[in-house]
Design a protein around this motif. Structure first.
Motif: not given
Length: 326
Positions: A134-148
């Motif tokens: 019904d809902a999704i929450i992502a708190i300070e996780a997306i920083e891990h999804f793409a490398g520098n």
């Protein structure tokens, strides 16, 4: 025999880097995060303590995602489970699912014995829900999804893939509430390199830059070198294999899968949280050194100090977004 495309695909921060940050360094974090072990920036109001600011943040995301009373809610990057517990105990969620790549965090959540809370050790890339959310929450996780090392177009493609997964996991009209550390509107390079006075005046009146004395120019150069040095140190020792998105990257990636319902830019929340963490970290330095070693403790405190400087100079911000499945 060649491996499948999915098996060899880039999935963000490696399990080794995750274990270093959350399982090894996490023994020190537990000393100063507070009883809820919330490892993300709080949402502050006058008179708040760290604990009340963190609970307000959790409630904000639950309400923004319209999770109250929901049957199933997903927490991407659930950490030590504070949101899972809050969703069930306060927001009457029937079943809260958390995913984390940290075995230590997952074990800690399971040991709490919280009813109606499920935690899985897996990458979002591999997550297959038992039923729609019904809902999704992502708190300070997306920083891990793409490398520098990725180009902007590659980062957007990675974020779009995440949004595609969320879109497929959600019921019609479901919402995603997202929080991320995010670079400023000029992107990561300008956010690090531009002198603080230029960042704060950017876009204010469009006029030519003010004349600077030789001393000011020297200070600007010194600050730029410091920013690069400290940023690289933090990325090597504390946050390996992570990278901050920008607002434009996220909004571009989300279209047309989601419509943006709300955007908040809350750098002061990061400032106040880091100030509180630093005070507590310093007070627990000796015990932390016993757990993870003096160097690792020093690295964490050094990273938090440069993060505080960057937030005060508006080099990055605390971004909160609410997106609804289109």
């Amino acid at each position: 025999m060649p491996r499948s495309k999915k098996a060899t695909a880039y999935k963000g921060t490696s399990p080794e880097a995750i274990r270093h940050h959350y399982d090894f360094l996490g023994d020190f974090y537990k000393l100063f995060l507070g009883p809820e072990l919330v490892y993300s920036y709080g949402m502050w109001q006058p008179g708040d303590t760290l604990e009340s600011a963190q609970l307000r943040k959790l409630d904000h995301h639950a309400e923004a995602a319209r999770a109250t009373g929901a049957q199933r809610v997903l927490d991407v990057g659930c950490g030590w489970g504070s949101l899972l517990h809050r969703l069930v105990e306060t927001h009457e969620v029937q079943h809260a699912v958390g995913i984390t790549m940290s075995p230590g965090q997952a074990a800690w959540v399971r040991n709490q014995g919280w009813p109606h809370c499920e935690v899985r050790v897996e990458n979002w890339f591999d997550h297959t829900p038992d039923a729609p959310y019904d809902a999704i929450i992502a708190i300070e996780a997306i920083e891990h999804f793409a490398g520098n090392a990725m180009l902007r177009s590659q980062r957007i493609a990675r974020y779009r893939l995440f949004f595609q997964h969320c879109h497929s996991w959600l019921r019609p009209g479901g919402r995603l509430s997202l929080q991320s550390n995010a670079w400023g509107d000029r992107g990561w390079l300008a956010s690090i390199l531009l002198p603080a006075h230029e960042r704060k005046s950017a876009g204010s009146n469009g006029g030519p830059p003010k004349h600077l004395s030789p001393k000011s120019v020297y200070q600007d150069i010194h600050d730029t070198v410091t920013n690069i040095r400290e940023g690289l140190h933090a990325s090597r020792t504390v946050f390996p294999e992570t990278f901050l998105p920008s607002l434009s990257e996220l909004t571009t990636a989300a279209r047309p899968l989601f419509t943006v319902q709300q955007i908040r830019n809350d750098p002061e929340d990061g400032v106040r949280t880091l100030e509180s963490w630093l005070e507590r970290a310093e007070a627990n330095r000796a015990r932390g050194a016993e757990l993870i070693g003096e160097k690792a403790v020093t690295d964490i405190i050094r990273e938090q100090r440069i993060g505080l400087k960057f937030l005060r100079e508006q080099r990055y911000t605390v971004l909160r977004m609410v997106l609804e499945k289109a």
